[in-house]
Design an enzyme around this catalytic site. Structure first.
Site, PDB file in Angstrom:
ATOM      1  N   SER A 125      34.378  19.682  68.613  1.00  0.00           N
ATOM      2  CA  SER A 125      35.199  20.827  69.016  1.00  0.00           C
ATOM      3  C   SER A 125      34.669  22.126  68.410  1.00  0.00           C
ATOM      4  CB  SER A 125      36.676  20.607  68.686  1.00  0.00           C
ATOM      5  OG  SER A 125      36.843  20.335  67.324  1.00  0.00           O
ATOM      6  N   GLU A 162      41.225  27.200  67.340  1.00  0.00           N
ATOM      7  CA  GLU A 162      41.555  25.773  67.190  1.00  0.00           C
ATOM      8  C   GLU A 162      42.978  25.592  66.663  1.00  0.00           C
ATOM      9  OE1 GLU A 162      38.471  23.250  66.164  1.00  0.00           O
ATOM     10  OE2 GLU A 162      39.767  21.575  65.627  1.00  0.00           O
ATOM     11  N   ASP A 174      34.371  23.264  59.657  1.00  0.00           N
ATOM     12  CA  ASP A 174      33.531  22.864  60.794  1.00  0.00           C
ATOM     13  C   ASP A 174      32.930  24.080  61.501  1.00  0.00           C
ATOM     14  OD1 ASP A 174      34.589  20.488  60.025  1.00  0.00           O
ATOM     15  OD2 ASP A 174      35.989  20.325  61.702  1.00  0.00           O
TER      16      ASP A 174
HETATM   17  C1  GLA Z   1      38.372  18.015  59.864  1.00  0.00           C
HETATM   18  C2  GLA Z   1      38.824  19.471  59.863  1.00  0.00           C
HETATM   19  C3  GLA Z   1      38.190  20.237  58.704  1.00  0.00           C
HETATM   20  C4  GLA Z   1      38.379  19.505  57.373  1.00  0.00           C
HETATM   21  C5  GLA Z   1      38.011  18.028  57.512  1.00  0.00           C
HETATM   22  C6  GLA Z   1      38.327  17.245  56.278  1.00  0.00           C
HETATM   23  O1  GLA Z   1      37.014  17.941  60.141  1.00  0.00           O
HETATM   24  O2  GLA Z   1      38.478  20.087  61.076  1.00  0.00           O
HETATM   25  O3  GLA Z   1      38.729  21.534  58.642  1.00  0.00           O
HETATM   26  O4  GLA Z   1      39.671  19.665  56.884  1.00  0.00           O
HETATM   27  O5  GLA Z   1      38.670  17.417  58.611  1.00  0.00           O
HETATM   28  O6  GLA Z   1      37.519  17.650  55.227  1.00  0.00           O
END
Ligand code: GLA
Length: 386
Positions: A125, A162, A174
């Site tokens: 995403s 998001e 991310d």
């Molecule tokens: C997902 C979320 C991130 C982070 C991870 C855990 O990937 O999108 O923001 O919180 O989980 O580290």
């Protein structure tokens, strides 16, 4: 890449003005710390999402993916939480967030093609958001790919898309990885102030491989578990009288835990977050000293903490981690949000086939879906491709 331009032409009847790409990521360590103002250490993957795009004069957004599902159409001013539905909300959400921030963004046609496995905890995403953000920034002359500072702004807007439009209460790791990583490096991101340090991450010279094991176990972040963990952390911080768990130094962890003894849930979540932030620091130090065996031990310690204290692992992830270590990995852990998705293992190159075989046969023995493997190398962030 030609797949995405071909798809654009087939669906929208003309050529795109350009193609942009943005990567998936693997987080080396620092899990569930981003929304606690903590530290994370992700790399961007060579696997990317491509967006071919062309401006439109009528304020419409049309989206189509090579993965199927037809064309999603929404007017810019209709984009709202949950609108449009499906994957289109991640893409449209970025345009919404840019407009909310005062940028002049008009209508657009976008075709998407991706090599980032979906639902594997590798940030498909964020890769989608990053590709659309990069396209919009260039096409509407916003200049937000110019440097790390503007990329940080763009990453924050993708996170907002998001959170608000897609309804997933994630932190910002991310999107930062997808937009701010550079080839050959992990980024040490301080989620309190957005500061990034580029940390060289070259395993080859150590005869090692970062093996990703995609468990194929279902992984969904907009379900309630992620949000529950997040609000438990916020409650713990409140009880401790601090703004976020980042404010609990590792040297004060025992004290903090003593004050949370009456609430086992808050006790365990705090134990994980505070110790995990310290493990990120220790990992960076071990990488800088070339102590890769130590990095492996920190990976495994992180996994145990996520399994036992943060309680976000699952049988498939635990089996992948345990089996990889038994077969010779220096360490292994789940990566990403958890409850499925992928594990990573730090493996001496010559042992990789053996680790893969061991994991395959353990999965077969447990009746789990066959996992997939690939070797992760640190790649660069979002950019214009064509
Ligand atoms: C997902 C979320 C991130 C982070 C991870 C855990 O990937 O999108 O923001 O919180 O989980 O580290």
């Amino acid at each position: 890449m030609s797949a995405v331009t071909d798809h654009f032409l087939a669906v929208f009847g003309e050529d795109p003005e350009g193609v942009w790409e943005s990567p998936g990521r693997v987080n080396l360590i620092g899990e569930h710390t981003d929304y606690n103002d903590g530290l994370v250490l992700p790399i961007a993957l060579p696997q990317r999402t491509y967006a071919a795009a062309r401006r439109r004069a009528d304020g419409l957004v049309r989206l189509s993916s090579t993965a199927g599902g037809g064309v999603t159409e929404v007017a810019l001013h209709d984009i709202a939480p949950g609108v449009p539905d499906g994957w289109g909300r991640y893409a449209a959400g970025v345009l919404w967030a840019l407009r909310e921030a005062g940028h002049l963004v008009g209508g657009i046609d976008v075709a998407i093609d991706s090599t980032v496995p979906i639902g594997a905890g590798l940030s498909s995403s964020a890769a989608l958001e990053g590709a659309v953000a990069a396209a919009a920034s260039d096409l509407f002359g916003l200049g937000l790919l110019a440097d790390d500072g503007t990329r940080a702004t763009l990453a924050a807007l993708c996170q907002k898309a998001e959170n608000v439009i897609a309804g997933a209460p994630t932190g910002g790791m991310d999107q930062a990885a997808s937009l701010r990583c550079t080839a050959g490096h992990a980024i040490l991101l301080d989620c309190r102030n957005g500061h990034v340090s580029q940390i060289p991450f070259e395993l080859e010279q150590h005869g090692l491989v970062l093996l990703v094991i995609d468990t194929r176990a279902e992984h969904e972040l907009s379900d309630g578990q992620y949000g529950k963990r997040r609000s438990a952390c916020e409650r713990a911080a409140k009880e401790l009288g601090v703004a976020s768990l980042r404010d609990v130094p590792y040297s004060h962890l025992a004290d903090a835990l003593h004050r949370l003894e009456h609430d086992p849930e808050l006790f365990k979540r705090t134990q994980h977050v505070v110790s995990e932030i310290q493990r990120v620091r220790d990992t960076v130090e071990a990488l800088e000293d070339g102590e890769l065996a130590e990095v492996g031990l920190l990976f495994t310690a992180s996994h145990l903490s996520l399994r036992d204290d943060f309680e976000v692992s699952c049988d498939e992830l635990d089996l992948a981690v345990d089996t990889a270590i038994e077969a010779g990995a220096l360490g292994a852990r789940m990566t990403g949000g958890g409850f499925g998705g992928s594990a990573i293992a730090l493996v001496p190159s010559r042992l990789v086939p053996g680790v893969e075989m061991a994991v395959l046969s353990a999965y077969e023995h447990h009746g789990f879906t066959k996992p997939a493997f690939f070797r992760a190398t640190p790649a660069g962030g979002a950019r214009r491709t064509q």
